[in-house]
Design a protein around this motif. Structure first.
Motif, mmCIF file in Angstrom:
data_model
loop_
_atom_site.group_PDB
_atom_site.id
_atom_site.type_symbol
_atom_site.label_atom_id
_atom_site.label_comp_id
_atom_site.label_asym_id
_atom_site.label_seq_id
_atom_site.Cartn_x
_atom_site.Cartn_y
_atom_site.Cartn_z
ATOM 1 N N ALA A 45 0.808 -1.226 0.000
ATOM 2 C CA ALA A 45 0.000 0.000 0.000
ATOM 3 C C ALA A 45 0.839 1.272 0.000
ATOM 4 O O ALA A 45 0.294 2.366 0.093
ATOM 5 C CB ALA A 45 -0.926 -0.016 1.225
ATOM 6 N N ARG A 46 2.168 1.134 -0.136
ATOM 7 C CA ARG A 46 3.038 2.301 -0.036
ATOM 8 C C ARG A 46 4.101 2.289 -1.118
ATOM 9 O O ARG A 46 4.515 1.235 -1.582
ATOM 10 C CB ARG A 46 3.714 2.318 1.344
ATOM 11 N N THR A 47 4.575 3.473 -1.473
ATOM 12 C CA THR A 47 5.710 3.618 -2.373
ATOM 13 C C THR A 47 6.783 4.385 -1.609
ATOM 14 O O THR A 47 6.517 5.448 -1.068
ATOM 15 C CB THR A 47 5.315 4.388 -3.647
ATOM 16 N N PHE A 48 7.982 3.819 -1.553
ATOM 17 C CA PHE A 48 9.074 4.390 -0.774
ATOM 18 C C PHE A 48 10.075 5.062 -1.701
ATOM 19 O O PHE A 48 10.408 4.526 -2.753
ATOM 20 C CB PHE A 48 9.763 3.294 0.045
ATOM 21 N N HIS A 49 10.571 6.226 -1.285
ATOM 22 C CA HIS A 49 11.524 7.014 -2.068
ATOM 23 C C HIS A 49 12.748 7.342 -1.211
ATOM 24 O O HIS A 49 12.663 7.368 0.022
ATOM 25 C CB HIS A 49 10.874 8.318 -2.537
ATOM 26 N N PRO A 50 13.881 7.644 -1.860
ATOM 27 C CA PRO A 50 15.050 8.087 -1.095
ATOM 28 C C PRO A 50 14.687 9.296 -0.236
ATOM 29 O O PRO A 50 13.966 10.188 -0.680
ATOM 30 C CB PRO A 50 16.075 8.459 -2.176
ATOM 31 N N GLY A 51 15.154 9.290 0.999
ATOM 32 C CA GLY A 51 14.829 10.354 1.946
ATOM 33 C C GLY A 51 13.719 9.972 2.904
ATOM 34 O O GLY A 51 13.603 10.541 3.989
ATOM 35 N N ASP A 52 12.879 9.014 2.517
ATOM 36 C CA ASP A 52 11.830 8.552 3.423
ATOM 37 C C ASP A 52 12.468 7.849 4.615
ATOM 38 O O ASP A 52 13.588 7.348 4.537
ATOM 39 C CB ASP A 52 10.882 7.574 2.718
ATOM 40 N N LYS A 53 11.732 7.817 5.711
ATOM 41 C CA LYS A 53 12.196 7.126 6.910
ATOM 42 C C LYS A 53 11.155 6.098 7.312
ATOM 43 O O LYS A 53 9.951 6.339 7.158
ATOM 44 C CB LYS A 53 12.401 8.116 8.053
ATOM 45 N N ILE A 54 11.643 4.971 7.800
ATOM 46 C CA ILE A 54 10.731 3.961 8.318
ATOM 47 C C ILE A 54 11.081 3.740 9.787
ATOM 48 O O ILE A 54 12.246 3.622 10.156
ATOM 49 C CB ILE A 54 10.772 2.649 7.508
ATOM 50 N N THR A 55 10.053 3.742 10.613
ATOM 51 C CA THR A 55 10.215 3.577 12.051
ATOM 52 C C THR A 55 9.687 2.212 12.457
ATOM 53 O O THR A 55 8.581 1.829 12.079
ATOM 54 C CB THR A 55 9.450 4.676 12.816
ATOM 55 N N PHE A 56 10.484 1.490 13.221
ATOM 56 C CA PHE A 56 10.096 0.194 13.763
ATOM 57 C C PHE A 56 9.926 0.363 15.270
ATOM 58 O O PHE A 56 10.880 0.705 15.970
ATOM 59 C CB PHE A 56 11.179 -0.851 13.489
ATOM 60 N N THR A 57 8.714 0.135 15.762
ATOM 61 C CA THR A 57 8.424 0.272 17.182
ATOM 62 C C THR A 57 8.072 -1.108 17.733
ATOM 63 O O THR A 57 7.197 -1.783 17.190
ATOM 64 C CB THR A 57 7.242 1.245 17.395
ATOM 65 N N TYR A 58 8.767 -1.506 18.808
ATOM 66 C CA TYR A 58 8.567 -2.845 19.373
ATOM 67 C C TYR A 58 9.129 -2.890 20.788
ATOM 68 O O TYR A 58 9.862 -2.002 21.212
ATOM 69 C CB TYR A 58 9.255 -3.894 18.500
ATOM 70 N N SER A 59 8.789 -3.941 21.487
ATOM 71 C CA SER A 59 9.362 -4.174 22.811
ATOM 72 C C SER A 59 10.703 -4.866 22.630
ATOM 73 O O SER A 59 10.758 -5.973 22.094
ATOM 74 C CB SER A 59 8.428 -5.061 23.636
ATOM 75 N N PRO A 60 11.804 -4.253 23.068
ATOM 76 C CA PRO A 60 13.122 -4.877 22.886
ATOM 77 C C PRO A 60 13.287 -6.189 23.658
ATOM 78 O O PRO A 60 14.180 -6.973 23.358
ATOM 79 C CB PRO A 60 14.118 -3.829 23.378
ATOM 80 N N GLU A 61 12.420 -6.439 24.607
ATOM 81 C CA GLU A 61 12.457 -7.714 25.317
ATOM 82 C C GLU A 61 11.853 -8.842 24.476
ATOM 83 O O GLU A 61 12.140 -10.010 24.699
ATOM 84 C CB GLU A 61 11.701 -7.628 26.652
ATOM 85 N N LEU A 62 11.004 -8.469 23.501
ATOM 86 C CA LEU A 62 10.299 -9.473 22.705
ATOM 87 C C LEU A 62 10.811 -9.606 21.275
ATOM 88 O O LEU A 62 10.599 -10.649 20.643
ATOM 89 C CB LEU A 62 8.798 -9.134 22.650
ATOM 90 N N HIS A 63 11.421 -8.546 20.724
ATOM 91 C CA HIS A 63 11.828 -8.538 19.323
ATOM 92 C C HIS A 63 13.129 -7.763 19.144
ATOM 93 O O HIS A 63 13.598 -7.102 20.070
ATOM 94 C CB HIS A 63 10.748 -7.893 18.438
ATOM 95 N N ASP A 64 13.653 -7.825 17.934
ATOM 96 C CA ASP A 64 14.740 -6.948 17.523
ATOM 97 C C ASP A 64 14.531 -6.643 16.050
ATOM 98 O O ASP A 64 13.519 -7.035 15.460
ATOM 99 C CB ASP A 64 16.119 -7.543 17.817
ATOM 100 N N LEU A 65 15.462 -5.927 15.469
ATOM 101 C CA LEU A 65 15.384 -5.569 14.054
ATOM 102 C C LEU A 65 16.769 -5.766 13.460
ATOM 103 O O LEU A 65 17.752 -5.259 14.001
ATOM 104 C CB LEU A 65 14.944 -4.111 13.889
ATOM 105 N N VAL A 66 16.824 -6.519 12.379
ATOM 106 C CA VAL A 66 18.091 -6.800 11.727
ATOM 107 C C VAL A 66 17.940 -6.524 10.240
ATOM 108 O O VAL A 66 16.973 -6.967 9.616
ATOM 109 C CB VAL A 66 18.514 -8.278 11.943
ATOM 110 N N GLU A 67 18.874 -5.758 9.675
ATOM 111 C CA GLU A 67 18.897 -5.585 8.224
ATOM 112 C C GLU A 67 19.811 -6.654 7.661
ATOM 113 O O GLU A 67 20.924 -6.858 8.147
ATOM 114 C CB GLU A 67 19.388 -4.205 7.815
ATOM 115 N N VAL A 68 19.309 -7.346 6.631
ATOM 116 C CA VAL A 68 20.035 -8.474 6.053
ATOM 117 C C VAL A 68 20.079 -8.352 4.534
ATOM 118 O O VAL A 68 19.408 -7.504 3.947
ATOM 119 C CB VAL A 68 19.369 -9.819 6.444
ATOM 120 N N SER A 69 20.853 -9.222 3.910
ATOM 121 C CA SER A 69 20.902 -9.308 2.448
ATOM 122 C C SER A 69 19.666 -10.071 1.959
ATOM 123 O O SER A 69 18.905 -10.633 2.759
ATOM 124 C CB SER A 69 22.154 -10.062 2.019
ATOM 125 N N LYS A 70 19.493 -10.129 0.632
ATOM 126 C CA LYS A 70 18.381 -10.895 0.068
ATOM 127 C C LYS A 70 18.494 -12.360 0.480
ATOM 128 O O LYS A 70 17.496 -12.989 0.838
ATOM 129 C CB LYS A 70 18.347 -10.770 -1.452
#
Length: 174
Positions: A45-70
């Motif tokens: 439902a979204r189109t992302f462009h350079p300069g956009d920001k994405i925010t990930f909100t979560y409980s650090p006790e339950l989840h984390d966020l990792v950027e990975v390769s394909k």
């Protein structure tokens, strides 16, 4: 007079640049990086462009966020991650066109669907067309879209008026 015009143009460019960038909260409208959200539908439902920001909100006790390769994304593996986040309120700036891959690195979470692929397209470009079923339907989403459009329109109007005054209104030399 020329310096003032240059300053006005620079200021207008900054206003337009900030008006063009969008901040997305992953998992909106609830805004949570969790096991319940269908991230495929959310991204569609979204189109992302350079300069956009994405925010990930979560409980650090339950989840984390990792950027990975394909490959890491496809295998749900964070073994050779690009970066890892653990604050629970992580903001990622999309700096260039291309595809970015994120997942939750906790055992079983990625396999349960907690992964997201973000395709960043060049300014003025668009990704595949959004089907009516995937289009945002909430009034909040529609309001955000209208608000972003109005901000850009107001920025352009301010720029035009400033340029008009900087160029047309000059002291007469009589």
């Amino acid at each position: 007079m020329e310096i003032r015009a240059l300053v006005l143009v620079a200021m207008a460019a900054m206003v337009l640049e900030s008006a063009a960038a969008t901040t997305y909260t992953v998992g909106a409208p609830d805004g949570l990086w969790d096991l319940q959200t269908n991230y495929g539908e959310w991204v569609a439902a979204r189109t992302f462009h350079p300069g956009d920001k994405i925010t990930f909100t979560y409980s650090p006790e339950l989840h984390d966020l990792v950027e990975v390769s394909k490959a890491g994304y496809d295998a749900c593996s964070n073994a050779n991650n690009i970066s890892a986040f653990r604050t629970g309120n992580d903001v990622v700036t999309l700096t260039a066109p291309g595809t970015r891959y994120f997942l939750c690195g906790l055992t079983g979470h990625c396999d349960s669907g907690m992964k997201i692929r973000i395709d960043v397209v060049a300014a003025g470009g668009s990704s595949s067309p959004v089907s009516p079923a995937a289009a945002p339907t909430s009034s909040a989403a529609a309001s955000a879209s209208v608000s972003a459009g109005m901000t850009t329109a107001v920025g352009l109007a301010v720029l035009l008026v400033a340029l008009h005054h900087a160029i047309v209104i000059k002291p007469s030399l009589s």
